[in-house]
Design an enzyme around this catalytic site. Sequence first.
Site, PDB file in Angstrom:
ATOM      1  N   CYS A 279      15.884  -9.536 -33.994  1.00 39.87           N
ATOM      2  CA  CYS A 279      16.002  -9.962 -32.601  1.00 39.87           C
ATOM      3  C   CYS A 279      16.450  -8.825 -31.697  1.00 39.87           C
ATOM      4  CB  CYS A 279      17.019 -11.077 -32.487  1.00 39.87           C
ATOM      5  SG  CYS A 279      16.744 -12.425 -33.613  1.00 39.87           S
TER       6      CYS A 279
ATOM      7  N   ARG B 116      10.994  -3.825 -33.316  1.00 40.58           N
ATOM      8  CA  ARG B 116      12.032  -4.273 -34.251  1.00 40.58           C
ATOM      9  C   ARG B 116      11.603  -5.524 -35.014  1.00 40.58           C
ATOM     10  NH1 ARG B 116      16.816  -1.465 -32.969  1.00 40.58           N
ATOM     11  NH2 ARG B 116      17.893  -2.761 -34.449  1.00 40.58           N
TER      12      ARG B 116
ATOM     13  N   TRP C  13      13.490 -13.251 -33.858  1.00 39.97           N
ATOM     14  CA  TRP C  13      12.911 -13.230 -35.204  1.00 39.97           C
ATOM     15  C   TRP C  13      13.493 -14.442 -35.901  1.00 39.97           C
ATOM     16  CZ3 TRP C  13      14.290 -12.671 -40.404  1.00 39.97           C
ATOM     17  CH2 TRP C  13      13.313 -12.154 -41.257  1.00 39.97           C
TER      18      TRP C  13
ATOM     19  N   ASN D 179      21.762 -12.529 -30.962  1.00 38.98           N
ATOM     20  CA  ASN D 179      21.314 -11.900 -32.214  1.00 38.98           C
ATOM     21  C   ASN D 179      22.361 -12.212 -33.272  1.00 38.98           C
ATOM     22  OD1 ASN D 179      19.287 -10.775 -30.734  1.00 38.98           O
ATOM     23  ND2 ASN D 179      19.974  -8.657 -30.966  1.00 38.98           N
ATOM     24  N   GLY D 180      21.917 -12.478 -34.483  1.00 37.98           N
ATOM     25  CA  GLY D 180      22.874 -12.764 -35.553  1.00 37.98           C
ATOM     26  C   GLY D 180      22.702 -14.181 -36.049  1.00 37.98           C
TER      27      GLY D 180
ATOM     28  N   GLU E 279       7.737   4.260 -53.087  1.00 37.90           N
ATOM     29  CA  GLU E 279       7.578   4.350 -51.635  1.00 37.90           C
ATOM     30  C   GLU E 279       6.104   4.178 -51.233  1.00 37.90           C
ATOM     31  OE1 GLU E 279       9.229   4.146 -49.084  1.00 37.90           O
ATOM     32  OE2 GLU E 279       8.256   5.256 -47.485  1.00 37.90           O
TER      33      GLU E 279
ATOM     34  N   LYS F 243       4.843   1.299 -48.746  1.00 40.75           N
ATOM     35  CA  LYS F 243       4.119   1.571 -47.495  1.00 40.75           C
ATOM     36  C   LYS F 243       2.870   0.699 -47.429  1.00 40.75           C
ATOM     37  CE  LYS F 243       6.363   2.961 -45.497  1.00 40.75           C
ATOM     38  NZ  LYS F 243       7.728   3.315 -45.714  1.00 40.75           N
TER      39      LYS F 243
ATOM     40  N   GLU G 152       3.666  -3.094 -47.057  1.00 39.93           N
ATOM     41  CA  GLU G 152       4.275  -3.416 -45.761  1.00 39.93           C
ATOM     42  C   GLU G 152       3.232  -3.593 -44.665  1.00 39.93           C
ATOM     43  OE1 GLU G 152       8.498  -1.385 -44.804  1.00 39.93           O
ATOM     44  OE2 GLU G 152       6.989   0.060 -45.429  1.00 39.93           O
TER      45      GLU G 152
ATOM     46  N   HIS H 292       4.578  -0.511 -71.184  1.00 38.45           N
ATOM     47  CA  HIS H 292       5.484  -1.627 -71.489  1.00 38.45           C
ATOM     48  C   HIS H 292       5.129  -2.889 -70.701  1.00 38.45           C
ATOM     49  CE1 HIS H 292       7.823   1.067 -73.888  1.00 38.45           C
ATOM     50  NE2 HIS H 292       7.977   1.891 -72.861  1.00 38.45           N
TER      51      HIS H 292
ATOM     52  N   LYS I 106      12.163  -3.998 -38.126  1.00 39.91           N
ATOM     53  CA  LYS I 106      12.545  -2.586 -38.256  1.00 39.91           C
ATOM     54  C   LYS I 106      13.986  -2.463 -38.714  1.00 39.91           C
ATOM     55  CE  LYS I 106      12.011   1.807 -37.808  1.00 39.91           C
ATOM     56  NZ  LYS I 106      11.359   2.432 -38.974  1.00 39.91           N
TER      57      LYS I 106
HETATM   58  C1  G6P Z   1      13.660  -2.579 -43.077  1.00 40.49           C
HETATM   59  C2  G6P Z   1      12.582  -1.638 -42.582  1.00 40.49           C
HETATM   60  C3  G6P Z   1      12.346  -0.543 -43.618  1.00 40.49           C
HETATM   61  C4  G6P Z   1      13.639   0.173 -43.920  1.00 40.49           C
HETATM   62  C5  G6P Z   1      14.738  -0.794 -44.362  1.00 40.49           C
HETATM   63  C6  G6P Z   1      16.100  -0.115 -44.401  1.00 40.49           C
HETATM   64  O1  G6P Z   1      13.194  -3.296 -44.160  1.00 40.49           O
HETATM   65  O2  G6P Z   1      11.388  -2.337 -42.332  1.00 40.49           O
HETATM   66  O3  G6P Z   1      11.400   0.386 -43.109  1.00 40.49           O
HETATM   67  O4  G6P Z   1      13.423   1.130 -44.920  1.00 40.49           O
HETATM   68  O5  G6P Z   1      14.853  -1.868 -43.431  1.00 40.49           O
HETATM   69  O6  G6P Z   1      16.437   0.249 -43.091  1.00 40.49           O
HETATM   70  P1  G6P Z   1      17.504   1.311 -42.677  1.00 40.49           P
HETATM   71  O7  G6P Z   1      17.483   1.288 -41.162  1.00 40.49           O
HETATM   72  O8  G6P Z   1      18.814   0.855 -43.229  1.00 40.49           O
HETATM   73  O9  G6P Z   1      17.093   2.626 -43.232  1.00 40.49           O
END
Ligand code: G6P
Length: 608
Positions: A2, A27, A74, A100-101, A481, A485, A488, A504, A603
């Site tokens: 949010c 975000r 959100w 927010n929260g 990673e 990516k 996501e 395994h 985000k």
């Molecule tokens: C969310 C984002 C990711 C990020 C993760 C940790 O899931 O979408 O891209 O890696 O949070 O975020 P931070 O701000 O703590 O690195």
Amino acid sequence: MCGIVGYAGIRDVVPILLEGLQRLEYRGYDSAGIAVQDHGAIHVVRSAGKIERLQDKLAGVRLPGQIGIGHTRWATHGKPTELNAHPHSDCGGNFVVIHNGIIENYSLIKRGLQERGHRFKSETDTEVIAHLLEENWDGDLVSTVRSAVSLLAGTFGLAILSAFAPETIALARRGSPLLLGIGKNEMFAASDVSAIRRHTNQVIYLEDEDLAIITPSSYEISSLQGTPVRRDQQTVEWEIASAEKQGFSHFMLKEIFEQPEAVINAMRGRVLDQDGTARLGGLDTVRDQLRATDHLIIVSCGTSYYAGLIGRYIIESHTDIAVEVELASEFRYRNLNLKQGTVVLAISQSGETADTLAAVREAKRKGVAVLGLVNAVGSTIARETVAGIYNHAGPEIGVASTKAFVSQLTILYLLALLLGRERNLSISEGKQFIAALQSIPGKISQILAESDAIRDIAERYAVFENFMFIGRKYNFPIALEGALKLKEISYLHSEGYAAGEMKHGPIALIHPQFPTVCIAPQGESYDKIISNLQEIKARSGPVLAIATHGDQEIARLADDVIYIPDIEERYSPFLTVIPLQLLAYHIANFNGREIDEPRNLAKSVTVE
Ligand code: G6P
């Protein structure tokens, strides 16, 4: 997640709120709304879905006023519908709240309020706050906010309008970021500086338990318990242009291309060539602890966690420090031996991730030194850690983290160098280390120049629905990673595995429609990963290899190869990750995905 934006000033508020909300879109959100104060009458307009829908609703509506608040939601409690979108109001329409929260005790409060005759219009936890304000109204907004929030359990960043205080926005913070922006005859509020950066670079970050009142010409901060507090004004160092696409089709692509610069910025002023070491000024106050420690625990989430995993390999191979890397969300469940001298390092791009923050607080409670590696200046984790290092990567807008990752790697490598040089690493080894790091930006640029060729490969792979990513040692976290990516932003099923684990279990998945991305740069682990590659080919699995320039052997074995410039294996993650980011980007693009704001993701994840 949010987002909050607020404005009290002399200009027409609606365009300022809408622009602020657009800047918060990255975000992650699923509905939006604004409230405008007009001489004691508060008008609320909300909509499900994207901000364009809110704009459509506002088109043709005259909404005069110079004070207002806006929100991107959100969904947590209740579906992303218009009725659940913020702002929320009390029965009389005199208090309007964005939040927010999460209010953890909302259902109990709601039941009591309903019994006392309050009528609820939404399924949200937030709405109880508006009704509590109504019920506790004592003629003064500040003391009413104090009374109302004293009943709340959970986390909040709040912005409140009241018909009884038409010149004012009240703000309160516990666990969700909020800041004030200071302009000339105008004041701003936001959960994230990008929402207001266009208008001012002067900000005050609120801290937990702060209550602020802003009017067009003033601000006043006190604690939720009633004591006055002083917070310093700070200058935001980045320009608004760095939060714009600048001709790229997506923020993610722009940020991928900013990576040579991100490495340079992370190293700027931090390398001592003559001494073959690094200088991390933010850690000066804990230098003795770092010199003495033999136990480092890294806590982080998502991409930052994978950076931490690579940090483990590089720090362990240059020092005698045992490094553990723990998912921040699992940290509390571990009974880790936090002995005297243990150091905890929290890695977070946003500095607001709730799980990482909770891990920071838990480690502090256990009495060990907690450091931060954070990109967002002034963020909660940056402020709550005893010492730390900023990335200086500039704002990262694309939800899928790219430039923050290579920046985190750069700093973890500098940390390994610093810790190593304070132990047994020789000056000449230190100088070689620095020379290798300094060669990285140029080598990343060489890979970026191949973006079109990588797009052509991505087009062929965009037809598949399942992917495996494998790597070893430094490139095992890169496999994780790469898979992250891809899932996501393309929503395709992808798994990252340590290549040695294939036999395994995961190899059972391999078939002609299940490609494997095999990260195989030259180095110690090369021969073993080639064996893994052959096992996959023997089962008719397509293979896309990431390999070092000049590797002819792999070209004969794999279906496709993306080459990276030659580099020693320990530095290879800086390079191998780049084609994987581009691969994910182009595959998502071919599949028509919303790359910068993928579904269901945020985000900055500010709930646990
Ligand atoms: C969310 C984002 C990711 C990020 C993760 C940790 O899931 O979408 O891209 O890696 O949070 O975020 P931070 O701000 O703590 O690195």
